[in-house]
Design a protein around this motif. Structure first.
Motif, short mmCIF file in Angstrom:
data_model
loop_
_atom_site.label_atom_id
_atom_site.label_comp_id
_atom_site.label_asym_id
_atom_site.label_seq_id
_atom_site.Cartn_x
_atom_site.Cartn_y
_atom_site.Cartn_z
N GLN A 268 -87.02 -49.80 -29.07
CA GLN A 268 -87.18 -49.82 -30.52
C GLN A 268 -86.19 -50.79 -31.15
N GLU B 233 -88.95 -49.67 -19.93
CA GLU B 233 -89.45 -49.84 -21.29
C GLU B 233 -88.47 -50.73 -22.05
N GLN C 97 -86.06 -38.40 -32.53
CA GLN C 97 -86.22 -39.19 -31.33
C GLN C 97 -86.20 -40.69 -31.62
N VAL C 98 -85.44 -41.42 -30.82
CA VAL C 98 -85.41 -42.88 -30.88
C VAL C 98 -85.88 -43.39 -29.53
N GLU C 99 -86.79 -44.34 -29.53
CA GLU C 99 -87.39 -44.81 -28.29
C GLU C 99 -86.66 -46.02 -27.74
N VAL C 100 -86.54 -46.08 -26.40
CA VAL C 100 -86.03 -47.27 -25.76
C VAL C 100 -86.96 -48.45 -26.07
N SER D 45 -80.84 -47.93 -24.26
CA SER D 45 -80.75 -46.59 -23.66
C SER D 45 -80.63 -45.58 -24.78
N ALA D 46 -81.15 -44.38 -24.54
CA ALA D 46 -81.10 -43.30 -25.52
C ALA D 46 -80.98 -41.98 -24.76
#
Length: 274
Positions: A204, A56, A199-202, A226-227
């Motif tokens: 983003q 992603e 939540q933080v999305e890859v 990365s998260a």
């Protein structure tokens, strides 16, 4: 290197198990100091094909037939080194079947529900194919409390503040929240700790301002590469790739990195003589 790696990492094939974190390097451009690294995980190894989860943002089908790098972080304790191999992308599948123990169990059904996921099919490695590589183009500087280097991130649901100077960094954090903590940085990216963040999305995009108190700032867009949650679940560690920086800010960051590295090395030399 190819003759040394199997001896230094004799269990490297044992690491290519389902669920193992792995990085895919699609492109390196040393002249422009740019690298395209995406996070994935091993789905399975079957004969001469290594299956990885689709990344992603996803790898484009136009990349089929191209050569990329598949990279593991290997080592002992906290000292990890990126070790990878050059792999040809054989195919991108939309329906790679997960093994039965991965199937979710639906209420009321006696058997798990089969699941198929998007996957990258790579040519599998041989022991002599592995070599040490790099996942970044820039030297990362660990940030100490006394450095006066802060980061402000925007576009987060839970906070839009940073610790430190109110005028530069956005003021005080709301009660119960700390601001983002800069763990290390370079002219090309940074690692950031977000306490108590949603939540933080890859993939983003997060507008950022990297602030050197008393010396200026640089701003641009940070792409989340990365998260990962910390083991206790209290914070999120983000790997950011800096983009949308103008040439002035890039050169400014390079100068600041060089200045801080020089100061750190001088302190180390002074400590050796004390």
């Amino acid at each position: 290197m190819s003759e040394v790696e199997p001896l230094r990492f004799p269990n490297i094939f044992d690491r290519l198990k389902r669920g193992q974190r792995i990085f895919v390097i699609l492109h390196k451009d040393p002249l422009r100091e740019r690298i395209d690294v995406r996070t994935s995980e091993v789905l399975g190894l079957s004969d001469d094909v290594l299956f990885l989860a689709q990344t992603e943002p996803p790898v484009d089908p136009e990349q089929i037939g191209a050569t990329l790098e598949a990279v593991l972080l290997l080592g002992e304790g906290e000292v990890l080194r990126p070790v990878g191999y050059a792999a040809r992308l054989l195919d991108i599948r939309s329906d790679y079947p997960l093994p039965p123990d991965s199937f979710p169990v639906s209420p009321g059904l006696p058997v798990p529900v089969p699941v198929a996921v998007p996957a990258l099919a790579l040519a599998a490695p041989r022991p002599e194919d592995f070599f040490e590589t790099s996942l970044r183009m820039h030297y990362r500087v660990p940030v100490d409390d006394d450095m006066g280097v802060l980061i402000r991130l925007e576009g987060l649901e839970c906070l839009d503040v940073s610790p430190g100077d109110e005028g530069l960094a956005g003021g005080d954090a709301p009660e119960g929240h700390e601001g983002p903590e800069l763990l290390d940085f370079s002219a090309g990216g940074a690692r950031v700790r977000l306490p108590g963040c949603a939540q933080v999305e890859v993939g983003q995009s997060l507008p950022f301002k990297l602030i050197f108190l008393g010396s200026g700032y640089a701003d641009g867009i940070g792409i989340v590469r990365s998260a990962e949650r910390t083991p206790d679940g209290s914070a999120l560690h983000l790997g950011l790739f800096f983009t949308n920086l103008d040439i002035r800010d890039i050169r400014y960051l390079e100068r600041m990195v060089a200045r801080i590295v020089s100061a750190c090395r001088q302190r180390e030399r002074d400590a050796e003589y004390s």
